[in-house]
Design a protein around this motif. Structure first.
Motif, PDB file in Angstrom:
ATOM      1  N   ALA A  47       1.322  55.119 -18.840  1.00 24.77           N
ATOM      2  CA  ALA A  47       2.240  56.073 -18.218  1.00 24.77           C
ATOM      3  C   ALA A  47       3.463  55.376 -17.631  1.00 24.77           C
ATOM      4  O   ALA A  47       4.583  55.885 -17.728  1.00 24.77           O
ATOM      5  N   TYR A  48       3.261  54.212 -17.026  1.00 26.44           N
ATOM      6  CA  TYR A  48       4.359  53.475 -16.410  1.00 26.44           C
ATOM      7  C   TYR A  48       5.052  52.530 -17.397  1.00 26.44           C
ATOM      8  O   TYR A  48       5.993  51.844 -17.038  1.00 26.44           O
ATOM      9  N   LYS A  49       4.536  52.475 -18.616  1.00 23.83           N
ATOM     10  CA  LYS A  49       5.075  51.585 -19.655  1.00 23.83           C
ATOM     11  C   LYS A  49       5.091  50.137 -19.181  1.00 23.83           C
ATOM     12  O   LYS A  49       6.071  49.418 -19.302  1.00 23.83           O
ATOM     13  N   LEU A  50       3.950  49.698 -18.627  1.00 23.83           N
ATOM     14  CA  LEU A  50       3.793  48.341 -18.118  1.00 23.83           C
ATOM     15  C   LEU A  50       2.815  47.567 -18.985  1.00 23.83           C
ATOM     16  O   LEU A  50       1.981  48.142 -19.671  1.00 23.83           O
ATOM     17  N   ALA A  51       2.910  46.255 -18.924  1.00 22.39           N
ATOM     18  CA  ALA A  51       2.039  45.399 -19.723  1.00 22.39           C
ATOM     19  C   ALA A  51       0.810  44.914 -18.954  1.00 22.39           C
ATOM     20  O   ALA A  51      -0.229  44.680 -19.538  1.00 22.39           O
ATOM     21  N   THR A  52       0.922  44.782 -17.624  1.00 20.13           N
ATOM     22  CA  THR A  52      -0.143  44.144 -16.854  1.00 20.13           C
ATOM     23  C   THR A  52      -0.485  44.925 -15.598  1.00 20.13           C
ATOM     24  O   THR A  52       0.403  45.471 -14.938  1.00 20.13           O
ATOM     25  N   GLY A  53      -1.780  44.926 -15.281  1.00 19.36           N
ATOM     26  CA  GLY A  53      -2.229  45.575 -14.064  1.00 19.36           C
ATOM     27  C   GLY A  53      -3.442  44.883 -13.495  1.00 19.36           C
ATOM     28  O   GLY A  53      -4.097  44.086 -14.165  1.00 19.36           O
ATOM     29  N   LEU A  54      -3.734  45.190 -12.239  1.00 20.53           N
ATOM     30  CA  LEU A  54      -4.918  44.678 -11.564  1.00 20.53           C
ATOM     31  C   LEU A  54      -5.723  45.857 -11.023  1.00 20.53           C
ATOM     32  O   LEU A  54      -5.158  46.771 -10.427  1.00 20.53           O
ATOM     33  N   LEU A  55      -7.013  45.817 -11.247  1.00 22.46           N
ATOM     34  CA  LEU A  55      -7.931  46.787 -10.686  1.00 22.46           C
ATOM     35  C   LEU A  55      -8.790  46.027  -9.684  1.00 22.46           C
ATOM     36  O   LEU A  55      -9.509  45.091 -10.054  1.00 22.46           O
ATOM     37  N   ILE A  56      -8.669  46.374  -8.401  1.00 17.65           N
ATOM     38  CA  ILE A  56      -9.345  45.642  -7.336  1.00 17.65           C
ATOM     39  C   ILE A  56     -10.311  46.582  -6.625  1.00 17.65           C
ATOM     40  O   ILE A  56      -9.922  47.671  -6.213  1.00 17.65           O
ATOM     41  N   ASN A  57     -11.563  46.128  -6.495  1.00 18.10           N
ATOM     42  CA  ASN A  57     -12.596  46.923  -5.841  1.00 18.10           C
ATOM     43  C   ASN A  57     -13.088  46.211  -4.591  1.00 18.10           C
ATOM     44  O   ASN A  57     -13.643  45.117  -4.663  1.00 18.10           O
ATOM     45  N   PHE A  58     -12.899  46.871  -3.444  1.00 11.42           N
ATOM     46  CA  PHE A  58     -13.334  46.311  -2.163  1.00 11.42           C
ATOM     47  C   PHE A  58     -14.698  46.847  -1.729  1.00 11.42           C
ATOM     48  O   PHE A  58     -15.220  46.438  -0.709  1.00 11.42           O
ATOM     49  N   GLY A  59     -15.294  47.760  -2.507  1.00  9.61           N
ATOM     50  CA  GLY A  59     -16.501  48.442  -2.074  1.00  9.61           C
ATOM     51  C   GLY A  59     -17.808  47.750  -2.392  1.00  9.61           C
ATOM     52  O   GLY A  59     -18.836  48.083  -1.810  1.00  9.61           O
ATOM     53  N   SER A  60     -17.804  46.796  -3.296  1.00 11.03           N
ATOM     54  CA  SER A  60     -19.055  46.114  -3.630  1.00 11.03           C
ATOM     55  C   SER A  60     -19.335  44.995  -2.625  1.00 11.03           C
ATOM     56  O   SER A  60     -18.510  44.712  -1.765  1.00 11.03           O
ATOM     57  N   LYS A  61     -20.482  44.352  -2.754  1.00  4.83           N
ATOM     58  CA  LYS A  61     -20.846  43.297  -1.796  1.00  4.83           C
ATOM     59  C   LYS A  61     -19.850  42.155  -1.790  1.00  4.83           C
ATOM     60  O   LYS A  61     -19.602  41.533  -0.774  1.00  4.83           O
ATOM     61  N   SER A  62     -19.294  41.848  -2.954  1.00  2.67           N
ATOM     62  CA  SER A  62     -18.228  40.849  -3.012  1.00  2.67           C
ATOM     63  C   SER A  62     -17.034  41.464  -3.745  1.00  2.67           C
ATOM     64  O   SER A  62     -17.187  42.406  -4.523  1.00  2.67           O
ATOM     65  N   LEU A  63     -15.870  40.944  -3.471  1.00  2.00           N
ATOM     66  CA  LEU A  63     -14.641  41.471  -4.059  1.00  2.00           C
ATOM     67  C   LEU A  63     -14.721  41.416  -5.578  1.00  2.00           C
ATOM     68  O   LEU A  63     -15.105  40.402  -6.159  1.00  2.00           O
ATOM     69  N   GLU A  64     -14.366  42.515  -6.221  1.00  5.10           N
ATOM     70  CA  GLU A  64     -14.333  42.602  -7.680  1.00  5.10           C
ATOM     71  C   GLU A  64     -12.899  42.842  -8.108  1.00  5.10           C
ATOM     72  O   GLU A  64     -12.204  43.642  -7.492  1.00  5.10           O
ATOM     73  N   PHE A  65     -12.454  42.160  -9.161  1.00  2.00           N
ATOM     74  CA  PHE A  65     -11.126  42.465  -9.683  1.00  2.00           C
ATOM     75  C   PHE A  65     -11.107  42.252 -11.191  1.00  2.00           C
ATOM     76  O   PHE A  65     -11.869  41.451 -11.729  1.00  2.00           O
ATOM     77  N   LYS A  66     -10.259  43.004 -11.836  1.00  6.18           N
ATOM     78  CA  LYS A  66     -10.088  42.877 -13.280  1.00  6.18           C
ATOM     79  C   LYS A  66      -8.604  42.912 -13.594  1.00  6.18           C
ATOM     80  O   LYS A  66      -7.870  43.732 -13.062  1.00  6.18           O
ATOM     81  N   ARG A  67      -8.193  41.997 -14.434  1.00  7.90           N
ATOM     82  CA  ARG A  67      -6.820  42.001 -14.946  1.00  7.90           C
ATOM     83  C   ARG A  67      -6.831  42.870 -16.196  1.00  7.90           C
ATOM     84  O   ARG A  67      -7.643  42.675 -17.097  1.00  7.90           O
ATOM     85  N   ILE A  68      -5.922  43.813 -16.236  1.00  5.50           N
ATOM     86  CA  ILE A  68      -5.878  44.767 -17.339  1.00  5.50           C
ATOM     87  C   ILE A  68      -4.551  44.607 -18.059  1.00  5.50           C
ATOM     88  O   ILE A  68      -3.503  44.453 -17.424  1.00  5.50           O
ATOM     89  N   THR A  69      -4.617  44.595 -19.376  1.00  2.00           N
ATOM     90  CA  THR A  69      -3.391  44.461 -20.155  1.00  2.00           C
ATOM     91  C   THR A  69      -3.243  45.612 -21.124  1.00  2.00           C
ATOM     92  O   THR A  69      -4.217  46.114 -21.674  1.00  2.00           O
ATOM     93  N   ASN A  70      -2.022  46.011 -21.296  1.00  7.12           N
ATOM     94  CA  ASN A  70      -1.658  47.024 -22.267  1.00  7.12           C
ATOM     95  C   ASN A  70      -1.254  46.257 -23.528  1.00  7.12           C
ATOM     96  O   ASN A  70      -0.127  45.794 -23.645  1.00  7.12           O
ATOM     97  N   GLU A  71      -2.187  46.078 -24.443  1.00  5.90           N
ATOM     98  CA  GLU A  71      -1.968  45.227 -25.617  1.00  5.90           C
ATOM     99  C   GLU A  71      -0.770  45.688 -26.449  1.00  5.90           C
ATOM    100  O   GLU A  71      -0.006  44.867 -26.955  1.00  5.90           O
ATOM    101  N   TYR A  72      -0.581  46.994 -26.596  1.00  2.46           N
ATOM    102  CA  TYR A  72       0.558  47.501 -27.364  1.00  2.46           C
ATOM    103  C   TYR A  72       1.865  47.071 -26.708  1.00  2.46           C
ATOM    104  O   TYR A  72       2.768  46.591 -27.364  1.00  2.46           O
ATOM    105  N   LYS A  73       1.948  47.207 -25.392  1.00  2.45           N
ATOM    106  CA  LYS A  73       3.165  46.841 -24.669  1.00  2.45           C
ATOM    107  C   LYS A  73       3.419  45.336 -24.766  1.00  2.45           C
ATOM    108  O   LYS A  73       4.536  44.905 -24.985  1.00  2.45           O
TER     109      LYS A  73
END
Length: 84
Positions: A47-73
């Protein structure tokens, strides 16, 4: 941010943070990230026409994060850089 299709606004999306108009950051406070959360983050990248994003989760016992890429972009950007 307004979402367009054929120059018509069809909806609105909102990410938690947009860093320098380049990186989308989506924050969660869940016991576990599910596929639906990754799909939502990918949808925001499209939607934002971006190539890279971060998904960060503070709710689990330890910090979780995932780097997300828009392969087409990413592919489209690398093709454009070779043409200039």
């Amino acid at each position: 941010m307004d979402i367009f299709y054929d120059s018509v606004i069809i909806g609105v999306r909102r990410v938690d943070f947009l860093v320098e108009d380049k990186i989308m950051v989506e924050l969660k406070a869940l016991t576990k990230l599910e596929d639906v959360h990754l799909a939502q983050a990918l949808n925001y990248l499209e939607a934002y026409k971006l190539a890279t994003g971060l998904l960060i989760n503070f709710g689990s016992k330890s910090l979780e994060f995932k780097r997300i890429t828009n392969e087409y972009k990413l592919k489209h950007q690398s093709t454009q850089s070779f043409n200039h």
